[in-house]
Design an enzyme around this catalytic site. Structure first.
Site, PDB file in Angstrom:
ATOM      1  CG  ASN A   9       5.216  -4.275   4.544  1.00 37.29           C
ATOM      2  OD1 ASN A   9       6.359  -4.278   5.014  1.00 37.29           O
ATOM      3  ND2 ASN A   9       4.639  -5.373   4.070  1.00 37.29           N
ATOM      4  CE  LYS A  11       4.973  -5.663   0.225  1.00 36.20           C
ATOM      5  NZ  LYS A  11       4.155  -6.637  -0.437  1.00 36.20           N
ATOM      6  CG  HIS A  95       3.046  -9.611   5.199  1.00 33.72           C
ATOM      7  ND1 HIS A  95       3.180 -10.275   3.994  1.00 33.72           N
ATOM      8  CD2 HIS A  95       2.587  -8.372   4.892  1.00 33.72           C
ATOM      9  CE1 HIS A  95       2.836  -9.457   3.006  1.00 33.72           C
ATOM     10  NE2 HIS A  95       2.467  -8.299   3.522  1.00 33.72           N
ATOM     11  CD  GLU A  97       4.926  -9.886   0.501  1.00 30.02           C
ATOM     12  OE1 GLU A  97       5.749  -9.223   1.168  1.00 30.02           O
ATOM     13  OE2 GLU A  97       4.223  -9.388  -0.395  1.00 30.02           O
ATOM     14  CD  GLU A 167      -1.618  -7.190   4.566  1.00 29.04           C
ATOM     15  OE1 GLU A 167      -1.491  -6.018   4.213  1.00 29.04           O
ATOM     16  OE2 GLU A 167      -0.694  -7.994   4.665  1.00 29.04           O
ATOM     17  N   GLY A 173       0.271  -7.219  -3.767  1.00 34.44           N
ATOM     18  CA  GLY A 173       1.271  -7.056  -4.822  1.00 34.44           C
ATOM     19  C   GLY A 173       0.803  -7.450  -6.212  1.00 34.44           C
ATOM     20  CB  SER A 212      -3.489  -4.089  -4.955  1.00 31.26           C
ATOM     21  OG  SER A 212      -2.625  -5.152  -5.300  1.00 31.26           O
TER      22      SER A 212
HETATM   23  C1  PEP Z   1       1.563  -5.580   1.842  1.00 28.71           C
HETATM   24  O1  PEP Z   1       2.735  -5.241   1.915  1.00 28.71           O
HETATM   25  O2  PEP Z   1       1.039  -6.242   2.726  1.00 28.71           O
HETATM   26  C2  PEP Z   1       0.782  -5.187   0.697  1.00 28.71           C
HETATM   27  C3  PEP Z   1      -0.515  -5.156   0.831  1.00 28.71           C
HETATM   28  O3  PEP Z   1       1.460  -4.885  -0.450  1.00 28.71           O
HETATM   29  P1  PEP Z   1       0.837  -4.160  -1.741  1.00 28.71           P
HETATM   30  O4  PEP Z   1       0.275  -2.858  -1.274  1.00 28.71           O
HETATM   31  O5  PEP Z   1       2.013  -3.994  -2.644  1.00 28.71           O
HETATM   32  O6  PEP Z   1      -0.216  -5.062  -2.293  1.00 28.71           O
END
Ligand code: PEP
Length: 254
Positions: A9, A11, A95, A97, A167, A173, A212
């Site tokens: 991802n 982003k 997601h 975010e 998630e 993050g 993460s």
């Molecule tokens: C994500 O983009 O959903 C994500 C899990 O990011 P990260 O791996 O940076 O935690």
């Protein structure tokens, strides 16, 4: 046997020139791994570049969001048909975010899931609880409600060959991933919930973990029984780290 799936991802990162470097590295590094599925979810403007760079490789591409409507007067939205026009095979929705910052409801997200599926895309439904919800012990209730929204629109069969990405919001993050046991327990809960309604769908549904994931924890997380892969944010912007995560997934099934 479900194939492992690793999703990058990106982003809201990248430029045409930066993407070119990453695409080249991904192609070189993942070329010989043929027992895992790979997807890169890019910002909308780079779908054309992804199509140009990744066609004919073992890396699929997709988007990070999709409109809930098929076509019409929805300024600023991007439809599933448009994603298909650029060869996308996957699309994320829900997601945190996005859902937190743009007030997306569970119903909205469910509509996106259904239209993606109807358009021939593989939906990646992101679900997760906040730290407070986990502390309060209501995380399964929260995840169940996010999945119920889709179930009430389309029933359990829509989850066949689809993807759910668990998630935990507190793990995205932050550098603090869920433990393999915490993640496995939630993945088992999700699969069991679908299995009660449609056993066959639950067996082809891939449930991946995001939050993460890094080269150090990938093997342990993806090695759990109900964890079918990973959704990787930060570490997907570094080809070396992403390759290590993909290699970890590959070794597990080799
Ligand atoms: C994500 O983009 O959903 C994500 C899990 O990011 P990260 O791996 O940076 O935690």
């Amino acid at each position: 046997m479900r194939r492992k799936l690793v999703v990058a991802n990106w982003k809201m990162h990248g430029t045409i020139s930066q993407n070119k470097v990453l695409f080249d590295e991904f192609k070189k590094r993942l070329n010989s791994i043929n027992n895992v599925d790979f997807v890169v979810c890019v910002p909308f403007p780079y779908l054309y570049q992804a199509q140009q760079e990744l066609s004919g490789t073992n890396i699929a591409w997709g988007a990070q969001n999709v409109a809930k409507h098929a076509v019409g007067a929805y300024t600023g939205e991007v439809s599933a048909i448009m994603l298909c026009d650029f060869g996308s095979r996957y699309v994320m929705m829900g997601h945190s975010e996005r859902s937190l910052a743009y007030c997306e409801t569970e119903d909205n997200i469910a509509e996106k899931f259904v239209i993606a599926k109807e358009s021939g895309l593989t939906p990646i439904l992101c679900v997760g609880e906040t730290f407070q919800e986990r502390e309060a012990g209501v995380m399964e209730h929260v995840i169940a409600s996010q999945i119920d929204a889709v179930l009430s629109y389309a029933g359990a069969s829509v989850f066949a060959d689809s993807v759910i990405s668990y998630e935990p919001i507190w793990a995205i993050g932050t550098g603090f991933s869920a433990t393999p046991d915490q993640a496995q327990s939630m993945h088992e809960f999700i699969r069991g919930k679908i299995a009660k309604l449609d056993q066959e769908a639950s067996e082809t549904l891939r449930i991946i973990y995001g939050g993460s994931v890094n080269p150090t924890n990938a093997a342990q997380l993806i090695g759990m029984r109900d964890i079918d892969g990973g959704l990787v944010g930060r570490c997907s912007l570094d080809a070396g780290n992403f390759e290590k995560i993909c290699q970890a997934a590959s070794v597990l099934v080799a």
